[in-house]
Design an enzyme around this catalytic site. Structure first.
Site, PDB file in Angstrom:
ATOM      1  N   LYS A  11       0.836  -1.331   0.042  1.00  0.00           N
ATOM      2  CA  LYS A  11       0.150  -0.079   0.010  1.00  0.00           C
ATOM      3  C   LYS A  11       0.839   1.305   0.094  1.00  0.00           C
ATOM      4  CE  LYS A  11      -3.989  -2.372   1.942  1.00  0.00           C
ATOM      5  NZ  LYS A  11      -4.815  -2.183   3.270  1.00  0.00           N
ATOM      6  N   TYR A  51     -12.706  -1.513  -3.234  1.00  0.00           N
ATOM      7  CA  TYR A  51     -12.983  -1.843  -1.790  1.00  0.00           C
ATOM      8  C   TYR A  51     -14.786  -1.566  -1.788  1.00  0.00           C
ATOM      9  CZ  TYR A  51      -8.487  -1.886  -0.027  1.00  0.00           C
ATOM     10  OH  TYR A  51      -7.133  -2.373   0.243  1.00  0.00           O
ATOM     11  N   PHE A  59     -15.149   4.403   7.623  1.00  0.00           N
ATOM     12  CA  PHE A  59     -13.815   4.819   7.292  1.00  0.00           C
ATOM     13  C   PHE A  59     -13.475   4.772   5.589  1.00  0.00           C
ATOM     14  CE2 PHE A  59     -13.844   0.183   8.291  1.00  0.00           C
ATOM     15  CZ  PHE A  59     -13.307  -0.306   7.120  1.00  0.00           C
ATOM     16  N   ARG A  87      -2.228 -14.570   4.610  1.00  0.00           N
ATOM     17  CA  ARG A  87      -2.886 -13.757   5.838  1.00  0.00           C
ATOM     18  C   ARG A  87      -2.243 -13.888   7.260  1.00  0.00           C
ATOM     19  NH1 ARG A  87      -7.084  -9.996   4.834  1.00  0.00           N
ATOM     20  NH2 ARG A  87      -7.911 -10.488   6.747  1.00  0.00           N
ATOM     21  N   THR A  93      -5.323  -6.937  10.833  1.00  0.00           N
ATOM     22  CA  THR A  93      -5.427  -5.651  10.285  1.00  0.00           C
ATOM     23  C   THR A  93      -4.914  -4.753  11.089  1.00  0.00           C
ATOM     24  OG1 THR A  93      -7.764  -6.380   9.358  1.00  0.00           O
ATOM     25  CG2 THR A  93      -7.298  -4.219   9.331  1.00  0.00           C
ATOM     26  N   ARG A 104       2.764  -6.628   8.911  1.00  0.00           N
ATOM     27  CA  ARG A 104       1.935  -5.433   9.335  1.00  0.00           C
ATOM     28  C   ARG A 104       2.665  -5.082  10.667  1.00  0.00           C
ATOM     29  NH1 ARG A 104      -4.225  -7.246   7.520  1.00  0.00           N
ATOM     30  NH2 ARG A 104      -4.160  -5.758   5.548  1.00  0.00           N
ATOM     31  N   ASN A 114      -1.924   0.035   6.830  1.00  0.00           N
ATOM     32  CA  ASN A 114      -1.264  -0.931   7.254  1.00  0.00           C
ATOM     33  C   ASN A 114      -0.477  -1.842   5.981  1.00  0.00           C
ATOM     34  OD1 ASN A 114      -3.175  -1.966   5.808  1.00  0.00           O
ATOM     35  ND2 ASN A 114      -4.548  -3.086   7.382  1.00  0.00           N
ATOM     36  N   HIS A 117      -2.189  -5.372   1.724  1.00  0.00           N
ATOM     37  CA  HIS A 117      -3.487  -6.035   1.333  1.00  0.00           C
ATOM     38  C   HIS A 117      -3.194  -7.540   1.171  1.00  0.00           C
ATOM     39  CE1 HIS A 117      -7.592  -7.051  -0.215  1.00  0.00           C
ATOM     40  NE2 HIS A 117      -6.982  -7.643  -1.119  1.00  0.00           N
TER      41      HIS A 117
HETATM   42  P1  GDP Z   1      -7.843  -6.794   5.925  1.00  0.00           P
HETATM   43  O1  GDP Z   1      -8.698  -7.709   5.361  1.00  0.00           O
HETATM   44  O2  GDP Z   1      -7.291  -7.202   7.020  1.00  0.00           O
HETATM   45  O3  GDP Z   1      -7.384  -5.829   5.000  1.00  0.00           O
HETATM   46  O4  GDP Z   1      -9.094  -5.908   6.566  1.00  0.00           O
HETATM   47  P2  GDP Z   1     -10.631  -5.441   6.107  1.00  0.00           P
HETATM   48  O5  GDP Z   1     -11.008  -6.087   4.943  1.00  0.00           O
HETATM   49  O6  GDP Z   1     -11.571  -5.517   7.247  1.00  0.00           O
HETATM   50  O7  GDP Z   1     -10.524  -3.793   5.645  1.00  0.00           O
HETATM   51  C1  GDP Z   1      -9.860  -3.303   4.483  1.00  0.00           C
HETATM   52  C2  GDP Z   1      -8.992  -2.402   4.676  1.00  0.00           C
HETATM   53  O8  GDP Z   1      -9.527  -1.037   5.078  1.00  0.00           O
HETATM   54  C3  GDP Z   1      -7.902  -2.502   5.737  1.00  0.00           C
HETATM   55  O9  GDP Z   1      -6.767  -3.157   5.357  1.00  0.00           O
HETATM   56  C4  GDP Z   1      -7.409  -1.193   6.304  1.00  0.00           C
HETATM   57  O10 GDP Z   1      -6.613  -0.504   5.109  1.00  0.00           O
HETATM   58  C5  GDP Z   1      -8.998  -0.502   6.004  1.00  0.00           C
HETATM   59  N1  GDP Z   1      -9.679  -0.504   7.331  1.00  0.00           N
HETATM   60  C6  GDP Z   1      -9.933  -1.175   7.985  1.00  0.00           C
HETATM   61  N2  GDP Z   1     -10.612  -0.774   9.119  1.00  0.00           N
HETATM   62  C7  GDP Z   1     -10.392   0.515   9.381  1.00  0.00           C
HETATM   63  C8  GDP Z   1     -10.635   1.511  10.147  1.00  0.00           C
HETATM   64  O11 GDP Z   1     -11.173   1.470  11.272  1.00  0.00           O
HETATM   65  N3  GDP Z   1     -10.129   2.895   9.955  1.00  0.00           N
HETATM   66  C9  GDP Z   1      -9.590   3.066   8.657  1.00  0.00           C
HETATM   67  N4  GDP Z   1      -9.279   4.293   8.447  1.00  0.00           N
HETATM   68  N5  GDP Z   1      -9.286   2.185   7.630  1.00  0.00           N
HETATM   69  C10 GDP Z   1      -9.635   0.959   7.992  1.00  0.00           C
END
Ligand code: GDP
Length: 139
Positions: A11, A51, A59, A87, A93, A104, A114, A117
């Site tokens: 990212k 997304y 967010f 993963r 995350t 991460r 983070n 992806h």
């Molecule tokens: P991942 O599968 O571990 O990437 O997590 P998710 O699918 O839940 O979320 C997708 C992406 O959205 C994450 O990798 C973060 O970049 C972002 N994200 C998730 N939760 C938050 C949050 O609470 N705040 C913000 N700003 N970004 C978030």
């Protein structure tokens, strides 16, 4: 039976902080083979589409702004049990909850920024890989 491919992005935060080389080293040292890779920048439209599943989350706007602010590295990776193993390699995350030694934990700065992806299912790995790469770009 589990699939043998996953999709990743390094990212914008990790690119800005100079971590492309270190992250790619961790990925290949863990046994993943690169079958497609490009250095590119997402448009707002790209990020909103990628997304889309998060479009109702509070967010979402922040996520789109972050993911479009600079270049990323996109790649398709091959390994047995690719989605689950990747993963595990990247960690939770939220970097505060990520296990020691995960990408991460090492390189992410917050739950939003983070570093990497990783696809969360074989189905999404195929969809996300096809979003970024034409068939002729996958080796
Ligand atoms: P991942 O599968 O571990 O990437 O997590 P998710 O699918 O839940 O979320 C997708 C992406 O959205 C994450 O990798 C973060 O970049 C972002 N994200 C998730 N939760 C938050 C949050 O609470 N705040 C913000 N700003 N970004 C978030």
């Amino acid at each position: 039976m589990t699939g043998n491919r996953t999709f990743t992005m390094i990212k914008p935060d990790a690119v800005e902080n100079g971590h492309i080389g270190a992250i790619m080293e961790k990925i290949t040292a863990a046994g993943f083979k690169i079958v497609a890779m490009k250095y590119t920048q997402l448009s707002v439209r790209d990020a909103q589409a990628f997304y889309a599943v998060h479009s109702e989350r509070p967010f979402f706007g922040e996520l789109v702004t972050f993911m479009t602010r600079g270049p990323i590295v996109a790649a398709i990776l091959e390994k047995s049990n690719a989605v689950e193993d990747f993963r595990a390699l990247i960690g939770a995350t939220n970097p505060e909850e990520a296990a020691e030694g995960t990408i991460r934990k090492l390189y992410a700065t917050s739950i939003g920024e983070n570093a990497v992806h990783g696809s969360d299912s074989d189905e999404n790995a195929a969809i996300e890989g096809a979003f970024h790469f034409a068939g002729r770009e996958v080796y």
